[in-house]
Enzyme design. Sequence first.
Site, PDB file in Angstrom:
ATOM      1  NE  ARG A 126      -1.343   2.587   2.801  1.00 26.21           N
ATOM      2  CZ  ARG A 126      -0.899   3.742   3.278  1.00 26.21           C
ATOM      3  NH1 ARG A 126      -0.845   4.812   2.500  1.00 26.21           N
ATOM      4  NH2 ARG A 126      -0.468   3.849   4.528  1.00 26.21           N
ATOM      5  CG  ASP A 127       3.105   4.504   2.891  1.00 27.17           C
ATOM      6  OD1 ASP A 127       2.492   5.430   2.334  1.00 27.17           O
ATOM      7  OD2 ASP A 127       4.084   4.693   3.626  1.00 27.17           O
ATOM      8  CG  HIS A 167       4.270   4.963   8.792  1.00 30.47           C
ATOM      9  ND1 HIS A 167       3.787   3.878   8.095  1.00 30.47           N
ATOM     10  CD2 HIS A 167       4.692   5.858   7.856  1.00 30.47           C
ATOM     11  CE1 HIS A 167       3.897   4.111   6.799  1.00 30.47           C
ATOM     12  NE2 HIS A 167       4.453   5.308   6.626  1.00 30.47           N
ATOM     13  CG  HIS A 173       8.724   7.723   5.249  1.00 27.68           C
ATOM     14  ND1 HIS A 173       8.461   7.672   3.897  1.00 27.68           N
ATOM     15  CD2 HIS A 173       7.558   7.397   5.859  1.00 27.68           C
ATOM     16  CE1 HIS A 173       7.200   7.328   3.699  1.00 27.68           C
ATOM     17  NE2 HIS A 173       6.622   7.159   4.875  1.00 27.68           N
ATOM     18  CB  CYS A 189       7.606  11.340   1.594  1.00 22.28           C
ATOM     19  SG  CYS A 189       6.470  12.690   1.995  1.00 22.28           S
ATOM     20  CG  ASN A 202       7.397   3.420   3.734  1.00 22.68           C
ATOM     21  OD1 ASN A 202       6.737   3.997   4.585  1.00 22.68           O
ATOM     22  ND2 ASN A 202       7.021   3.365   2.463  1.00 22.68           N
TER      23      ASN A 202
END
Length: 316
Positions: free
Chosen positions: A19-20, A212, A214, A245, A254
């Site tokens: 997903r991300d 979460h 990065h 991002c 990530n």
Amino acid sequence: MQPEPGLPQRVTVYEVGPRDGLQAETDIIPANVKAELCRRLFAAGTRNLEITSFVPPAWIPQLADAAEVVASVDVPSGARSVALVPNLKGLQRAIDSGIREVAVVVSATESFAKANLNNTRAGAIDRAAEVIAAATADGIPVRGYVSMAFGDPWEGQVDTGIVVETAAALHQAGCRTVALGDTIGVATPGLTARVVEETLAAGVPVDNVALHLHDTYGQSLANVHAALRLGVAEFDASVGGLGRCPYAKGATGNLATEDLVWMLHGLGIDTGLDLAALAATTLWLSRVRGVKAPSNVAAALAAAGNDTFTQEATHA
């Protein structure tokens, strides 16, 4: 392996690559490849997988095939298959596809709420609360994200009090887990510890807190260690370090799942994950996409010439 006293004995690695990770990549990966990625992740021991996002295709065309992917993946017994939903309509689409756990996202800053969520900070919280209430009434657990919890590209340093207030609001609304997001990868261990400590002091139990992260400035693993010392035992990661991002120049994506698992296993912490299978999955996907993954551990294991990795990476 060298255990460190006082750290959790087991950690939940929450996999966000499908997903991300994929939503931020520039190429659109076919649904059958996404489904195979999910199968390989489950085979590697993943039991906490964020599989896709039910957002309007115009917003994120990379995940326009969400329902198709969900329908193509058999979830192992005891595993979680979670989908991000932006609103009640997205929640209904997820439920109709067979999803039984969802995630919502809010922002700690007004700028990100406007740019990414098309809302105000308070409005995003209210909208998330609607989704949480509706999902909970249907017996569907909800995970909450607080984006820009450590820094914002427009506003710079973020008021920790607002971060904590936002996290507490998600917890009080009924989120099973609240993930504090270092969306642009600027957190350092001291800041990580401060935000976590103040979140716990505000009444969010440590068992309900996740991070979460990065890895823009290479601080993710140090931040994980700082949180481990405070008892946090759930961390998001993306296989191969997938994702980036768009709001942070030079962001590398990530925290790579393999890098996280290497460190955790080195500390004697159980994850239930097969590191070799994860690295092989990264190399397989890199070959399919024709893109080198930023995972340090996957690259190191491949360079070591392990036949298992080589065979998996070349098997389409």
